[in-house]
Write a protein that holds these residues in place. Structure first.
Motif, short mmCIF file in Angstrom:
data_model
loop_
_atom_site.label_atom_id
_atom_site.label_comp_id
_atom_site.label_asym_id
_atom_site.label_seq_id
_atom_site.Cartn_x
_atom_site.Cartn_y
_atom_site.Cartn_z
N THR A 11 -70.46 -22.39 -16.48
CA THR A 11 -69.10 -22.60 -17.00
C THR A 11 -69.14 -22.49 -18.52
O THR A 11 -70.21 -22.45 -19.13
CB THR A 11 -68.57 -23.99 -16.61
OG1 THR A 11 -69.37 -24.99 -17.28
CG2 THR A 11 -68.64 -24.21 -15.10
N ALA A 12 -67.97 -22.50 -19.12
CA ALA A 12 -67.92 -22.49 -20.58
C ALA A 12 -68.59 -23.72 -21.16
O ALA A 12 -69.17 -23.68 -22.25
CB ALA A 12 -66.46 -22.41 -21.05
N ALA A 13 -68.56 -24.82 -20.41
CA ALA A 13 -69.14 -26.07 -20.90
C ALA A 13 -70.67 -26.04 -20.90
O ALA A 13 -71.31 -26.57 -21.80
CB ALA A 13 -68.65 -27.24 -20.06
N ASN A 14 -71.27 -25.41 -19.89
CA ASN A 14 -72.74 -25.47 -19.80
C ASN A 14 -73.44 -24.18 -20.21
O ASN A 14 -74.66 -24.14 -20.26
CB ASN A 14 -73.19 -25.89 -18.39
CG ASN A 14 -72.70 -24.95 -17.30
OD1 ASN A 14 -72.60 -23.75 -17.49
ND2 ASN A 14 -72.39 -25.51 -16.13
N ARG A 15 -72.68 -23.14 -20.53
CA ARG A 15 -73.31 -21.88 -20.96
C ARG A 15 -73.95 -22.06 -22.33
O ARG A 15 -73.33 -22.54 -23.27
CB ARG A 15 -72.26 -20.77 -21.02
CG ARG A 15 -72.81 -19.46 -21.57
CD ARG A 15 -71.72 -18.41 -21.68
NE ARG A 15 -72.12 -17.32 -22.55
CZ ARG A 15 -71.31 -16.33 -22.93
NH1 ARG A 15 -70.06 -16.31 -22.52
NH2 ARG A 15 -71.76 -15.38 -23.74
N SER A 16 -75.21 -21.67 -22.44
CA SER A 16 -75.94 -21.78 -23.70
C SER A 16 -75.87 -20.45 -24.45
O SER A 16 -75.01 -19.61 -24.17
CB SER A 16 -77.39 -22.18 -23.42
OG SER A 16 -78.09 -22.45 -24.62
N ILE A 17 -76.78 -20.24 -25.38
CA ILE A 17 -76.75 -19.03 -26.20
C ILE A 17 -77.44 -17.88 -25.46
O ILE A 17 -78.19 -18.08 -24.52
CB ILE A 17 -77.41 -19.25 -27.58
CG1 ILE A 17 -78.91 -19.53 -27.44
CG2 ILE A 17 -76.73 -20.39 -28.32
CD1 ILE A 17 -79.66 -19.53 -28.76
N GLU A 18 -77.14 -16.68 -25.92
CA GLU A 18 -77.76 -15.44 -25.44
C GLU A 18 -77.33 -15.14 -24.00
O GLU A 18 -76.31 -15.63 -23.53
CB GLU A 18 -79.29 -15.51 -25.62
CG GLU A 18 -79.69 -15.71 -27.09
CD GLU A 18 -81.16 -15.94 -27.30
OE1 GLU A 18 -81.85 -16.40 -26.36
OE2 GLU A 18 -81.64 -15.67 -28.42
N GLY A 19 -78.10 -14.27 -23.31
CA GLY A 19 -77.74 -13.87 -21.96
C GLY A 19 -77.66 -15.05 -21.02
O GLY A 19 -78.33 -16.07 -21.22
N TYR A 20 -76.85 -14.91 -19.96
CA TYR A 20 -76.64 -16.04 -19.06
C TYR A 20 -76.36 -15.54 -17.65
O TYR A 20 -75.91 -14.41 -17.45
CB TYR A 20 -75.49 -16.91 -19.55
CG TYR A 20 -74.14 -16.21 -19.52
CD1 TYR A 20 -73.26 -16.38 -18.46
CD2 TYR A 20 -73.77 -15.37 -20.56
CE1 TYR A 20 -72.04 -15.73 -18.43
CE2 TYR A 20 -72.54 -14.72 -20.54
CZ TYR A 20 -71.69 -14.90 -19.48
OH TYR A 20 -70.48 -14.24 -19.45
N PRO A 21 -76.60 -16.38 -16.64
CA PRO A 21 -76.31 -16.00 -15.25
C PRO A 21 -74.84 -16.27 -14.93
O PRO A 21 -74.41 -17.42 -14.86
CB PRO A 21 -77.23 -16.92 -14.44
CG PRO A 21 -77.38 -18.13 -15.30
CD PRO A 21 -77.28 -17.67 -16.73
N ALA A 22 -74.07 -15.23 -14.74
CA ALA A 22 -72.64 -15.40 -14.47
C ALA A 22 -72.41 -15.98 -13.08
O ALA A 22 -73.21 -15.78 -12.16
CB ALA A 22 -71.93 -14.05 -14.60
#
Length: 329
Positions: A74-85
Motif C-alpha cells: 500500500t502507499a503506507a507500507n511501500r518503501s523506496i526503490e522497486g516494490y512488489p505491486a
C-alpha cells in the motif's frame, strides 16, 4: 589472527572484516581471520534482511502465517526503490527480499513478524546487533520526514534516538515505524536524495538510525541463522533455497561449497557482505565484511566493488580452510 591479504584496489573508508570456521556440532569457533576492528559497531545496510526472512518463516512455523499468506503493498507500507505491486505471498516476498534486496518486501515481512518481537529476539541472541527499524522508517527518519517523533531538527533527533537505552529506543522505533506510514515511498526517496547531497548529511547518523552490528558478532549470528536450524524442515528448505540466491558469491567458486548463503547491502558510502558456507567435507564457515565512510558515496558505485571484494573474501575462506588442525590461539 589478522588476514594477510590486502583489500582490493579502490576500497576506501573504514573496513572491518571477520571470518571464522565453526564446529558443525557445537557451533564453537575453531579458527578465525580478521581485518581492522571487528568489534566496532557499523551499519548493516540490507545485510540484515536474512533475519527478517527467518522471522517471517518462524511465524509460518508457529501457524500465525502460511507460505501462501498474501501481504499487500500500500502507499503506507511501500518503501523506496522497486516494490512488489498488489498482493504477494510470504514466500514470494521472502525471495524478493533476498534475491532482489527489495525494501518493501522486507518491510512487509518485518511488519508481519512484529518489529518489536524481532528486535528483542535479535538482541537476546546477539547483544551487539540492533535491528529496530523497517527500511522505510529509517530512510524517512534520515530524510527528516518524521519531525513529530524526532523534533524538527532531524540531526539532533536522530542523535538523541541513537543514545537512548534499548527499551526506550524500542518505543521510539515503534513511533518512527508508525509515522513513516504517513509518507509515501517516492516522497521518502526524493527527500533522501536531497539529504545525501545536501549540507545536513552526517555520516555518524548511519549508526544512530540504521540496523547495526559488528563484523564478529554478525558473523557469529549468521553462522547460527543461515543454516536454517531455527526453522522446521519445510520452511528450512525454503529459507536455504532463497538464501542460496542472495548476493553474492564467486561465479566459479574455488571453495568446494555445497551451500553458500549470502546477502549484501549498500548505501551512501556503505558496502556490506555477509554469508555462510558449507563444504563437501562437512566444514562450516561464515563471514561479515562491513565498509562505511567510503569516499565512493553513491550506492550503485559502491556495488561495483562487490565482485573484487567477494573474491577477496573467498581467498580468506580458502586460507581458513587450509588451517585445519590450527585452532584459535
Amino acid at each position: 589472527m589478522p588476514t594477510g591479504l590486502a583489500l582490493p584496489a579502490g576500497v576506501t573508508g573504514r573496513v572491518n572484516f571477520y571470518a571464522a570456521e565453526y564446529d558443525p556440532r557445537t557451533h564453537q569457533t575453531l579458527r578465525a581471520l580478521a581485518l581492522g576492528r571487528p568489534d566496532d559497531v557499523q551499519p548493516l545496510a540490507s545485510s540484515f534482511k536474512p533475519l527478517v526472512v527467518q522471522a517471517a518463516l518462524q511465524e509460518v512455523d508457529a501457524g500465525r502465517l502460511r507460505l501462501n499468506t498474501l501481504l499487500t503493498t500500500t502507499a503506507a507500507n511501500r518503501s523506496i526503490e522497486g516494490y512488489p505491486a498488489g498482493s504477494n505471498s510470504v514466500q514470494v516476498l521472502a525471495k524478493r527480499a533476498i534475491y532482489l534486496s527489495d525494501n518493501t518486501a522486507s518491510d512487509l515481512l518485518h511488519l508481519a513478524a512484529g518489529p518489536e518481537r524481532l528486535a528483542r529476539e535479535v538482541r537476546r541472541q546477539s547483544p551487539c546487533t540492533s535491528l529496530l527499524l523497517t527500511t522505510k522508517a529509517w530512510w524517512a527518519a534520515q530524510a527528516g520526514l518524521l519531525p513529530a517523533v524526532l523534533t524538527p531538527d532531524p540531526v539532533a533527533g536522530l542523535r538523541a534516538y541513537g543514545a537512548q537505552p534499548f527499551d526506550q529506543r524500542l518505543l521510539t522505533a515503534r513511533a518512527l515505524i508508525a509515522a513513516a506510514q504517513k509518507v509515501t515511498g517516492p516522497e521518502v526517496e526524493r527527500q533522501l536524495d536531497l539529504y545525501f547531497h545536501g549540507p545536513t548529511y552526517a555520516a555518524d547518523l548511519e549508526l544512530a538510525v540504521q540496523n547495526t552490528s559488528t563484523a564478529r558478532a554478525y558473523t557469529d549470528l549468521m553462522a547460527r541463522t543461515l543454516p536454517g536450524a531455527a526453522l522446521k524442515p519445510a520452511t528450512r528448505t525454503v529459507f536455504r533455497d532463497i538464501l542460496a540466491t542472495g548476493c553474492c558469491r564467486p561465479k566459479t567458486p574455488k571453495l568446494d561449497a555445497t551451500y553458500w548463503a549470502a546477502k549484501a547491502g549498500s548505501g551512501w558510502g556503505i558496502l556490506t557482505l555477509t554469508g555462510y558456507v558449507e563444504t563437501g567435507d562437512g566444514r562450516r564457515f561464515a563471514y561479515t565484511y562491513l565498509n562505511d565512510g567510503s569516499v565512493t558515496t553513491d550506492a550503485e558505485e559502491m556495488e561495483k566493488q562487490i565482485r573484487p571484494v567477494v573474491l577477496w573474501i573467498e581467498q580468506n575462506l580458502l586460507t581458513l580452510r587450509a588451517q585445519r588442525g590450527r585452532p584459535l590461539p
